[in-house]
Design a protein around this motif. Structure first.
Motif, PDB file in Angstrom:
ATOM      1  N   HIS A 194      -0.830   7.810   0.108  1.00 52.94           N
ATOM      2  CA  HIS A 194      -2.275   7.664  -0.071  1.00 52.94           C
ATOM      3  C   HIS A 194      -2.945   7.371   1.277  1.00 52.94           C
ATOM      4  O   HIS A 194      -4.020   7.871   1.566  1.00 52.94           O
ATOM      5  N   TRP A 195      -2.308   6.561   2.123  1.00 46.99           N
ATOM      6  CA  TRP A 195      -2.850   6.264   3.446  1.00 46.99           C
ATOM      7  C   TRP A 195      -2.988   7.549   4.268  1.00 46.99           C
ATOM      8  O   TRP A 195      -4.002   7.777   4.902  1.00 46.99           O
TER       9      TRP A 195
ATOM     10  N   TRP B 198      -3.282  10.531   3.111  1.00 51.21           N
ATOM     11  CA  TRP B 198      -4.332  11.347   2.491  1.00 51.21           C
ATOM     12  C   TRP B 198      -5.709  10.923   3.012  1.00 51.21           C
ATOM     13  O   TRP B 198      -6.556  11.762   3.309  1.00 51.21           O
ATOM     14  N   ARG B 199      -5.910   9.624   3.128  1.00 46.84           N
ATOM     15  CA  ARG B 199      -7.193   9.124   3.645  1.00 46.84           C
ATOM     16  C   ARG B 199      -7.366   9.423   5.132  1.00 46.84           C
ATOM     17  O   ARG B 199      -8.483   9.574   5.606  1.00 46.84           O
TER      18      ARG B 199
ATOM     19  N   SER C 112       4.220  14.554   4.384  1.00 46.39           N
ATOM     20  CA  SER C 112       4.709  14.731   3.010  1.00 46.39           C
ATOM     21  C   SER C 112       6.198  15.059   2.912  1.00 46.39           C
ATOM     22  O   SER C 112       6.872  14.515   2.030  1.00 46.39           O
TER      23      SER C 112
ATOM     24  N   GLU D 268       0.835  -1.206   0.000  1.00 50.76           N
ATOM     25  CA  GLU D 268       0.000   0.000   0.000  1.00 50.76           C
ATOM     26  C   GLU D 268       0.868   1.254   0.000  1.00 50.76           C
ATOM     27  O   GLU D 268       1.949   1.287   0.588  1.00 50.76           O
ATOM     28  N   ASP D 269       0.380   2.297  -0.632  1.00 49.54           N
ATOM     29  CA  ASP D 269       1.095   3.566  -0.733  1.00 49.54           C
ATOM     30  C   ASP D 269       0.905   4.365   0.558  1.00 49.54           C
ATOM     31  O   ASP D 269      -0.223   4.707   0.915  1.00 49.54           O
TER      32      ASP D 269
END
Length: 182
Positions: free
Chosen positions: A120-121, A123-124, A137, A116-117
């Protein structure tokens, strides 16, 4: 080495691999710096608003005109101001918010699969961890290897040679860009 350890903690796939208190404290300090910005100043705590002083003598002329409704509800407005100040005093500070997020992230949040990225995790999870997701980031944008930069140097070495020594700089940049992206 410190940056690498903090980046490991910010990657939810590997946060369990490194769990020394010193690294978590450095991450807390980095989050605090992120929230306060680059300034060295600490935000001023909420101060009590002083009660309106009665106007005496000459100052009566400078008093703003108050409508009958405002005059009637003046006590209610003062009470509202007092309750707002009390809420500000009981609201958690930035440092408390950071510590709360870190304790939740450090504890029950399960690591994610390596496929999993992590960006992206985060971001969620930006609603759950607003401070840490903002901090993630800079740690997650670092390249894991030097392969991409080495490819560019290799392409540049193949593009420039004795025979092509008279190429203009702009032309060389365009050729490297085209070789890299095509």
């Amino acid at each position: 080495m410190a940056f690498l350890e903090e980046a490991t903690l910010m990657d939810p796939r590997f946060k369990v691999k490194l769990s020394t208190d010193e690294v978590w404290e450095r991450l807390e300090a980095a989050a605090l710096r992120e929230m306060l910005g680059d300034e060295d100043t600490v935000p001023v705590e909420a101060q009590e608003v002083e009660e309106d002083e009665e106007y005496e003598g000459e100052e009566v002329e400078n008093k703003p005109r108050v409508s009958a409704l405002e005059e009637l509800l003046a006590e209610d407005d003062k009470e509202l101001r007092r309750s707002l100040i009390q809420q500000e005093k009981t609201a958690p500070t930035i440092l408390e918010n950071i510590r709360n997020e870190l304790s939740v992230y450090r504890g029950p949040v399960l690591p994610i699969p390596t496929s999993e990225d992590p960006a992206h995790w985060w971001w969620r999870k930006k609603e759950t961890f607003p401070i840490l997701s903002r901090l993630s980031s800079p740690y997650l944008c670092v390249q894991a290897s030097s392969t991409p930069s080495e490819r560019v140097f290799s392409t540049a070495g193949n593009t420039l040679s004795k025979e092509r020594s008279r190429l203009l700089q702009e032309k060389v940049k365009m050729l490297i860009f085209l070789n890299k992206n095509c």
